[in-house]
Design a protein around this motif. Sequence first.
Motif, PDB file in Angstrom:
ATOM      1  N   UNK A   1       0.832  -1.208   0.000  1.00 56.44           N
ATOM      2  CA  UNK A   1       0.000   0.000   0.000  1.00 56.44           C
ATOM      3  C   UNK A   1       0.864   1.254   0.000  1.00 56.44           C
TER       4      UNK A   1
ATOM      5  N   UNK B   1       0.655   4.285  -2.546  1.00 61.40           N
ATOM      6  CA  UNK B   1       0.529   5.679  -2.148  1.00 61.40           C
ATOM      7  C   UNK B   1       1.664   6.514  -2.718  1.00 61.40           C
TER       8      UNK B   1
ATOM      9  N   UNK C   1       2.912   2.319  -9.264  1.00 62.44           N
ATOM     10  CA  UNK C   1       1.799   1.452  -9.622  1.00 62.44           C
ATOM     11  C   UNK C   1       2.030   0.862 -11.003  1.00 62.44           C
TER      12      UNK C   1
ATOM     13  N   UNK D   1       0.107  -1.296 -13.931  1.00 64.80           N
ATOM     14  CA  UNK D   1      -1.209  -1.731 -14.371  1.00 64.80           C
ATOM     15  C   UNK D   1      -1.086  -3.012 -15.194  1.00 64.80           C
TER      16      UNK D   1
ATOM     17  N   UNK E   1      -9.082  -2.623 -14.076  1.00 64.89           N
ATOM     18  CA  UNK E   1      -8.605  -3.201 -12.814  1.00 64.89           C
ATOM     19  C   UNK E   1      -7.712  -2.195 -12.088  1.00 64.89           C
ATOM     20  N   UNK E   2      -7.665  -2.284 -10.781  1.00 67.62           N
ATOM     21  CA  UNK E   2      -6.726  -1.424 -10.054  1.00 67.62           C
ATOM     22  C   UNK E   2      -5.290  -1.836 -10.341  1.00 67.62           C
TER      23      UNK E   2
ATOM     24  N   UNK F   1     -12.515  -2.109  -2.482  1.00 68.58           N
ATOM     25  CA  UNK F   1     -11.096  -2.408  -2.673  1.00 68.58           C
ATOM     26  C   UNK F   1     -10.664  -2.115  -4.105  1.00 68.58           C
ATOM     27  N   UNK F   2     -11.523  -1.422  -4.822  1.00 68.63           N
ATOM     28  CA  UNK F   2     -11.119  -0.917  -6.129  1.00 68.63           C
ATOM     29  C   UNK F   2     -11.393  -1.829  -7.295  1.00 68.63           C
ATOM     30  N   UNK F   3     -12.098  -2.920  -7.060  1.00 73.44           N
ATOM     31  CA  UNK F   3     -12.385  -3.809  -8.190  1.00 73.44           C
ATOM     32  C   UNK F   3     -13.600  -3.296  -8.964  1.00 73.44           C
ATOM     33  N   UNK F   4     -13.545  -3.356 -10.285  1.00 75.84           N
ATOM     34  CA  UNK F   4     -14.664  -2.830 -11.072  1.00 75.84           C
ATOM     35  C   UNK F   4     -15.882  -3.763 -11.011  1.00 75.84           C
TER      36      UNK F   4
ATOM     37  N   UNK G   1      -5.615  11.845   1.883  1.00 74.94           N
ATOM     38  CA  UNK G   1      -4.939  12.795   0.996  1.00 74.94           C
ATOM     39  C   UNK G   1      -5.903  13.394  -0.037  1.00 74.94           C
TER      40      UNK G   1
ATOM     41  N   UNK H   1      -6.397   5.893   4.862  1.00 77.16           N
ATOM     42  CA  UNK H   1      -4.933   5.780   4.761  1.00 77.16           C
ATOM     43  C   UNK H   1      -4.479   5.549   3.317  1.00 77.16           C
ATOM     44  N   UNK H   2      -5.028   4.564   2.663  1.00 76.43           N
ATOM     45  CA  UNK H   2      -4.554   4.274   1.300  1.00 76.43           C
ATOM     46  C   UNK H   2      -5.539   4.697   0.239  1.00 76.43           C
TER      47      UNK H   2
ATOM     48  N   UNK I   1      -7.379   8.100  -8.593  1.00 77.61           N
ATOM     49  CA  UNK I   1      -6.856   7.015  -9.426  1.00 77.61           C
ATOM     50  C   UNK I   1      -7.908   6.410 -10.362  1.00 77.61           C
TER      51      UNK I   1
ATOM     52  N   UNK J   1      -8.396   5.244 -14.862  1.00 73.05           N
ATOM     53  CA  UNK J   1      -8.957   4.019 -15.471  1.00 73.05           C
ATOM     54  C   UNK J   1     -10.101   4.364 -16.421  1.00 73.05           C
TER      55      UNK J   1
END
Lengths: 649, 211
Positions: A153, A157, A161, A163, A182-183, B39-42, B164, B189-190, B195, B199
């Motif tokens: 993490x 931050x 990253x 992809x 996708x993240x 958790x960011x999954x589409x 942030x 925190x994260x 972001x 995407x």
Amino acid sequence: MSHQALDRVPEGRPSASRVETPLPTATAIEIAKSWFPGDDFACDAHSESLVFSVQIYPTGWNRAIQRGCESVVQSVDITCKPPRVLSLQIRDPVICVRSFFFLADEQTEGSPSQQRCQNVSGSNAAQSRQQESQNDPQTPGRSRLRCCAEELLRLVTAGHQHRIEVPEDVIKLEDRLRYLLQPSLEAILAERQLEFPFTPFPYQLEGVAFLFPRHAAILADEMGLGKTMQAITAIRLLLRCGEVRRVLLVCPKPLVSNWRREFELWAPEIPVMVIEGDPQRRKWQWELADVPVRIANYELLPRDQEFFTASDETGQTKVAFDLVVLDESQRIKNRHSATNQAVCSIARKRSWALTGTPVENSTDDLVGIFEFLSPGFLSPDMKPQRLGRTIADYVLRRTKDRVLSDLPPKILRDAEVELTPEQRETYDLAETAGVLRLTELGDAVTIQHVFELVIRLKQICNFDPATGASAKMERLEADLEEIAGSGRKAIIFSQWVATLEEIGRRLERYKPLYFHGQTPVRQRDEVIRRFREDPQHRILLMSYGAGSVGLNLQFVNYVFLFDRWWNPAVEDQAINRAHRIGAAGPVIVTRFLTVDTIEQRINMVLEQKRQLFETIFSGTVEPKKLALTQEEIFGLFDLKTMATRAKAA
Amino acid sequence: MREHHDSVGNRLALRLGFFSVCPHVDGGFIGGYLILNGVGRPLEFHCTTPVKPTRTQEILFGATLKPYLFGEQIGPVLFAKAKTPVHAIFVSQWESLTLASQISEPVAFVCPEGESPLLEGADGASDVPRSNGRWETSPSNETQTCGVIERVGLPPCQVVRIGKNRLVVAAIRPEAPEELRELLSPWEAGLDLLEPFGRIQAALEEASRRG
């Protein structure tokens, strides 16, 4: 009009009679204000009396004056045509929407393999992994801290990253979007609580992101960059996501235990089964369900082909894999070989190849590997540059100098030595006699005859068979004295066991260890352990065949190539046992070469092969000669093949 | 460990919508709406065909054209197609804050790093159409009072910082900023709410390329 106009009568106008017409001043102002509300009337305007005198004179007009006024009314049409109105309609735009729905993959969290993952990742597993990482010798130069979700993490931050890349061969938009949306890989790994014994390098995560979505891929990183870790992490992630359930990993037999160790280190929660034992047991192992990862060796596949190609009563193949990974995939470069055909017959959905040397001799090597990855995709007559463009999306290759700026340097020294007089005499005699014999054979000469002579001469370049004299050995001993004095360790490679044993006899004082084809497989791990841990053993004598792949010997600072292999890729593999991630310092590689001998002539051919590799993987100029042809082998002795002779005639 | 699983479980149940509009190569705009779990999954993605304002619209809507197009036309059409209800919607353009008057969920503009949440763009200007049909900027007319931003054509907004992320929350419902804070604070925190817009942009480019 101003208010003054109401207060005054214009001067000079005659009056008919005097009339007093009082008009309050205030009223006039109010009227004016009501008419012109916006005007700024001066409230302090002076007032004048509207009572003024009128005198009437008898002029004869009085009667007329007394007559009533005649009013003439004239009508003026002040109406006008209604204006035309232009209406602009503001229509809402017509908007079409395309929708894509993705499977909420928390459903896959409950898959059998996932359940097992969670169970194993309890305290015992964590403890054993911790122990493993503490004992791990691989990365002395790196932090021993485990890389946990928090660390990943932190990378996210900090903006590091990677992809998941969408392969070109994914055509459907919804499939492409599924990957694009996708993240980042770091976020996925963190979210799934995947821990690593060490923080992966950014390029390694890039490699995982490359492999993850691909159904056909070659990870062709230079040796020592961690292809194993990248493949295991990609497999681990695919298993966690439920994208694969059955994985087969195929590697050379000596590397099976290495792969098992690497799985324990990088993916301790994944159950791994090694296919081995008698045929009955292997048949059972091939057909066993619910084993996420199996490891098999190349040598086994042709023998077991009937097990994994057998069909059930409905005609379906009984053994099918979601993913088959080939390590050291150059082993299937010959597409007509039994190994290639056995590998290609495995039922599978995804095919990955790992190799540091996808091209060893010629472009045919790549064609052979692609027969496994994507049959028919390449043809043998493709030019290298076109080949390079065609495979670009399937191959990921990084070199150490590009991605590991902090990796200690590899220093190559070509030690050109003159043969001793005894060696020279023996060598010249042997070459003259050998060439004479080949000439005498005439049209009956074969490449095998030539090879025999090459081997004979190369052996003389190592040691004079009559006297034991060796220019290389003299140089080697001088170098080793210095190395041993500094407490460092060295590996010496040769292609012959006899040569290694002869070197070993002369270096007895350094207590050398042996690792070659005649070393029993079960003893090999122990040999490596002793060499790593026991300061008495400063030298490891290795054959190219047994020791060039899959071993991690980063604690070694010196590598000697006592004789040269036919193929530069194999030499690189050997060198990179030491020059890899975790190397504690510069790795000095000494390549012995006896001048004015067959070794020097072979070296020229090897350089040409290097050029071929560069052409395909970095788009440089196409070399004139692509491989060691039969003519070139004959040309080592100024001989001509039958075809050349016929042509000349 | 149990606590961790609960936390992950809660986070998996979270549903966040991200709405962004990008200019299209042939003119006009193309809108994208991405729904992620915590958790960011589409989970869902919806995109529009290009929406090109007419000349009349450009002239008559003036500076309010984008709020109209983004927040009243493109956004609602996309949300109507979504099947997953979301806890909040984040937008990448302040003009899309007009969405707040169309839907009941909290709507927040995610302010890019290095930019003032009070201003649009580096020069604090908003877009108005020029007579030649091209876009240029004119001075913004916004004020801030005690953390509340007022901008002509937009609902009143409040600046909220979560981790942030700096958010300009449309405060049509006064409790919206606090709801958002409560929703996201456990994972601040994260949390990177900018972001997902990357995407969306990549997906819109891909969709445009592939027709």
